[in-house]
Write a protein that holds these residues in place. Sequence first.
Motif, PDB file in Angstrom:
ATOM      1  N   PRO A  56       0.806  -1.217   0.000  1.00  0.00           N
ATOM      2  CA  PRO A  56       0.000   0.000   0.000  1.00  0.00           C
ATOM      3  C   PRO A  56       0.847   1.278   0.000  1.00  0.00           C
ATOM      4  O   PRO A  56       0.325   2.364  -0.218  1.00  0.00           O
ATOM      5  N   PHE A  57       2.151   1.133   0.227  1.00  0.00           N
ATOM      6  CA  PHE A  57       3.051   2.287   0.298  1.00  0.00           C
ATOM      7  C   PHE A  57       3.933   2.327  -0.937  1.00  0.00           C
ATOM      8  O   PHE A  57       5.019   1.768  -0.963  1.00  0.00           O
ATOM      9  N   LYS A  58       3.447   3.011  -1.966  1.00  0.00           N
ATOM     10  CA  LYS A  58       4.129   3.056  -3.254  1.00  0.00           C
ATOM     11  C   LYS A  58       4.773   4.401  -3.545  1.00  0.00           C
ATOM     12  O   LYS A  58       5.581   4.510  -4.450  1.00  0.00           O
ATOM     13  N   GLN A  59       4.398   5.430  -2.819  1.00  0.00           N
ATOM     14  CA  GLN A  59       4.929   6.764  -3.080  1.00  0.00           C
ATOM     15  C   GLN A  59       6.426   6.822  -2.802  1.00  0.00           C
ATOM     16  O   GLN A  59       6.931   6.159  -1.902  1.00  0.00           O
ATOM     17  N   GLU A  60       7.133   7.629  -3.586  1.00  0.00           N
ATOM     18  CA  GLU A  60       8.561   7.830  -3.355  1.00  0.00           C
ATOM     19  C   GLU A  60       8.787   8.620  -2.068  1.00  0.00           C
ATOM     20  O   GLU A  60       9.686   8.337  -1.300  1.00  0.00           O
ATOM     21  N   LYS A  61       7.960   9.635  -1.862  1.00  0.00           N
ATOM     22  CA  LYS A  61       8.110  10.513  -0.711  1.00  0.00           C
ATOM     23  C   LYS A  61       6.751  10.680  -0.046  1.00  0.00           C
ATOM     24  O   LYS A  61       5.732  10.776  -0.723  1.00  0.00           O
ATOM     25  N   ARG A  62       6.739  10.742   1.255  1.00  0.00           N
ATOM     26  CA  ARG A  62       5.497  10.890   2.015  1.00  0.00           C
ATOM     27  C   ARG A  62       5.473  12.273   2.651  1.00  0.00           C
ATOM     28  O   ARG A  62       6.400  12.650   3.354  1.00  0.00           O
ATOM     29  N   TYR A 105       8.874   6.671   6.936  1.00  0.00           N
ATOM     30  CA  TYR A 105       8.103   6.139   5.814  1.00  0.00           C
ATOM     31  C   TYR A 105       8.898   5.126   4.994  1.00  0.00           C
ATOM     32  O   TYR A 105       8.379   4.061   4.654  1.00  0.00           O
ATOM     33  N   ASP A 106      10.158   5.438   4.665  1.00  0.00           N
ATOM     34  CA  ASP A 106      10.966   4.509   3.862  1.00  0.00           C
ATOM     35  C   ASP A 106      11.128   3.175   4.564  1.00  0.00           C
ATOM     36  O   ASP A 106      11.083   2.113   3.932  1.00  0.00           O
ATOM     37  N   MET A 107      11.304   3.200   5.878  1.00  0.00           N
ATOM     38  CA  MET A 107      11.430   1.963   6.645  1.00  0.00           C
ATOM     39  C   MET A 107      10.117   1.177   6.594  1.00  0.00           C
ATOM     40  O   MET A 107      10.118  -0.042   6.397  1.00  0.00           O
ATOM     41  N   LEU A 108       9.001   1.864   6.738  1.00  0.00           N
ATOM     42  CA  LEU A 108       7.694   1.220   6.684  1.00  0.00           C
ATOM     43  C   LEU A 108       7.448   0.612   5.309  1.00  0.00           C
ATOM     44  O   LEU A 108       6.966  -0.520   5.191  1.00  0.00           O
TER      45      LEU A 108
END
Length: 138
Positions: A36-42, A115-118
């Motif tokens: 569900p987490f596809k964005q490069e940056k949050r 976010y990157d870790m998640l």
Amino acid sequence: MPVSESFSFAGSDLVEIIGGKIYLNPMLFFLSEKNPFKQEKREYPVDFGFPTVQRYNIDIKLPENFTVENLPKPVAVVMEDNLGVFKFDIALSDNRIQLAIIHQINEAIVPTGKYDMLKEYYKTMIAKETEKIVLKRI
């Protein structure tokens, strides 16, 4: 109190048969196939609403005259600051495959800095859950 559900079922479309071998996803229909987490940056924190724990205990009886050729390896992933835990334990005992999976998120809100870790955590979890068991005829 936690919610618990237990059931048995039979299905005919949960495996692939190729060249006399059976390819089976041990998560069956509990499988999460997309991150569900596809964005490069949050830009905003991820809000799960509340901490959660999902546990699956799956017991698969092998068909007669088949044995396991390939079994996924167990794995455990713990995010930094104990933000989340994913454990995938699998074992073969007699003619049964026993699978125990835990997916736990310990914080309701994950800051943008994590976010990157998640995202990587979910990527690893989904990759492990989509590995197939290969059965061959004895």
